[in-house]
Enzyme design. Structure first.
Site, PDB file in Angstrom:
ATOM      1  CG  ASP A 194      -1.869  -1.181   1.219  1.00 49.07           C
ATOM      2  OD1 ASP A 194      -2.300  -1.688   0.123  1.00 49.07           O
ATOM      3  OD2 ASP A 194      -2.358  -1.581   2.352  1.00 49.07           O
ATOM      4  CG  ASP A 221      -0.885   5.442   6.037  1.00 46.32           C
ATOM      5  OD1 ASP A 221      -1.799   4.905   6.745  1.00 46.32           O
ATOM      6  OD2 ASP A 221      -0.607   5.354   4.886  1.00 46.32           O
ATOM      7  CD  GLU A 242      -2.047  -1.842   6.313  1.00 44.73           C
ATOM      8  OE1 GLU A 242      -2.405  -2.164   5.138  1.00 44.73           O
ATOM      9  OE2 GLU A 242      -2.442  -1.011   7.066  1.00 44.73           O
ATOM     10  CD  GLU A 243       1.585   1.636   7.404  1.00 45.97           C
ATOM     11  OE1 GLU A 243       2.265   1.930   6.597  1.00 45.97           O
ATOM     12  OE2 GLU A 243       0.349   1.541   6.992  1.00 45.97           O
ATOM     13  CG  ASP A 301      -4.453  -1.099   9.185  1.00 43.73           C
ATOM     14  OD1 ASP A 301      -3.959  -0.126   9.292  1.00 43.73           O
ATOM     15  OD2 ASP A 301      -5.108  -1.207   8.185  1.00 43.73           O
ATOM     16  CG  LEU A 305      -4.881   6.335   9.431  1.00 43.20           C
ATOM     17  CD1 LEU A 305      -5.705   6.998  10.483  1.00 43.20           C
ATOM     18  CD2 LEU A 305      -4.044   7.473   8.711  1.00 43.20           C
ATOM     19  CG  ASP A 306      -9.059   0.098   7.554  1.00 48.31           C
ATOM     20  OD1 ASP A 306      -8.556  -0.779   6.963  1.00 48.31           O
ATOM     21  OD2 ASP A 306     -10.453   0.280   7.524  1.00 48.31           O
ATOM     22  CD  GLU A 312      -6.654  -4.801   6.650  1.00 50.08           C
ATOM     23  OE1 GLU A 312      -6.521  -3.445   6.411  1.00 50.08           O
ATOM     24  OE2 GLU A 312      -6.547  -5.625   6.032  1.00 50.08           O
TER      25      GLU A 312
END
Length: 353
Positions: free
Chosen positions: A86, A92, A115-116, A136, A138-139, A295
């Protein structure tokens, strides 16, 4: 005599009785998230209460960062992509740093998966504790620059190992091992939705006092609720026959299409209004697009605790419950079909035809 709903103030040596306003009465008597955490977790789980106190603080700081992003110049791209492919926004990175710091400073976390971050974060032994958190930060951040609702999603595991620094194996486990899950949604209001495995609770941030206040429980409408389907139909060319057939069927039945492109927003609406959300595997993404640990699992636990169904649809040769998936890496993906029993069962039945 002054009543419980009056305040005594002293002006020029005179005592004046001032009745509280309805808002003041409601705020002083409302159940805050902090109070509810202690009540839900109990005296034997004070470390879990500490964890959730830091989670809510992290969400408050992220909410503030989003609100001031335009003025602070933190909208837009940071450049590059994260490990999952992404594109990375400035927010983020900011949100990730805030949440990581909040969790580390709780003193009760041993392993963090974001996620990051390409690799899991192993908290040093002197600051670690019994919990592991996948999140996550900042979805839906692809929508952030146009002011669409975004959120933070998280899942909490109890650590398996008992000594030393935590291990990846402490968190790389099926969703059935999760002890709590939730998400924050940053939109017209800032809300937190949480489950400890005993139903789902919904809280709203009261900006006047800086506290999350309990709104109530979250349950799917008994009849399935509104007839809404939510999916990215731009991928329909690559879907399997069952998904194509179901989508055509609900259109013929007069269902309404609603798709934000932010999982938090789409699931939040589905929980409150009813209907179905799906992001299936397809010819382009054979394992699905959404990530399992931070998620799929947390949203599946919330969906089931609210009385719905969370399925993968046809995945790796069989229909599976999302929480039963066994991830093979911290950024593993899986397809998602979530919503009320009425709609999810109808879709899954098409795979047997």
């Amino acid at each position: 005599m002054t009543t419980a709903h009056e305040v005594i103030s002293v002006l020029d040596g005179h005592v004046v009785d001032e009745p509280l306003t309805d808002k003041q009465i409601k705020r002083t008597s409302a159940l805050t998230l902090t109070q509810h955490i202690v009540a839900e977790c109990g005296a034997s789980e004070l470390q879990l209460a500490l964890l959730f106190n830091n989670i809510q603080n992290g969400c408050k700081v992220i909410a503030h960062s989003i609100q001031e992003a335009g003025i602070a110049g933190t909208l837009g791209m940071a450049g590059g992509q994260n490990f999952t492919g992404d594109e990375v926004k400035k927010l983020d990175i900011i949100s990730n740093e805030i949440f990581v710091h909040s969790l580390k400073s709780s003193g009760v976390c041993s392993v963090l998966v974001s996620e990051e971050n390409d690799e899991p974060i192993l908290v040093k032994e002197s600051m670690s504790g019994p919990y592991c958190v996948a999140f996550d930060p900042l979805d839906g951040s692809s929508n952030i620059d146009c002011n669409v609702s975004v959120g933070t999603i998280f899942a909490v595991y109890k650590r398996r190992t008992t000594e030393g620094v935590g291990e990846v194996a402490d968190i790389l486990r099926p969703g059935t091992d999760i002890i709590a899950a939730g998400y924050a949604m940053y939109g017209g209001a800032c809300e937190l939705v949480i489950t400890w495995g005993k139903g789902v609770r919904r809280y709203a941030l009261d900006p006047a006092i800086g506290e999350f206040i309990l709104i109530g429980n979250v349950e799917f409408p008994k009849d399935g609720g509104k007839k809404i389907y939510s999916c990215n139909e731009g991928n329909s060319l690559y879907w399997d026959d069952a998904i194509k057939q179901y989508t055509g069927q609900v259109k013929d039945q007069g269902y309404t299409a609603r798709y934000v492109g932010s999982m938090v927003a789409d699931i939040h609406r589905t929980l409150l209004y009813g209907g179905i959300f799906y992001y299936p595997a397809d010819k382009k993404s054979k394992k699905g697009k959404l990530r399992v640990l931070y998620e799929g699992f947390p949203m599946a636990m919330i969906t089931e605790q609210a009385g719905g169904i969370a399925s993968t649809g046809m995945f790796e040769g069989k229909i599976q419950r999302v929480l039963d998936v066994v991830p093979d890496n911290i950024h593993a993906r899986c397809p998602i079909i979530m919503g009320c029993t009425r709609d999810v069962e109808t879709l899954l039945a098409l795979y047997s035809k």
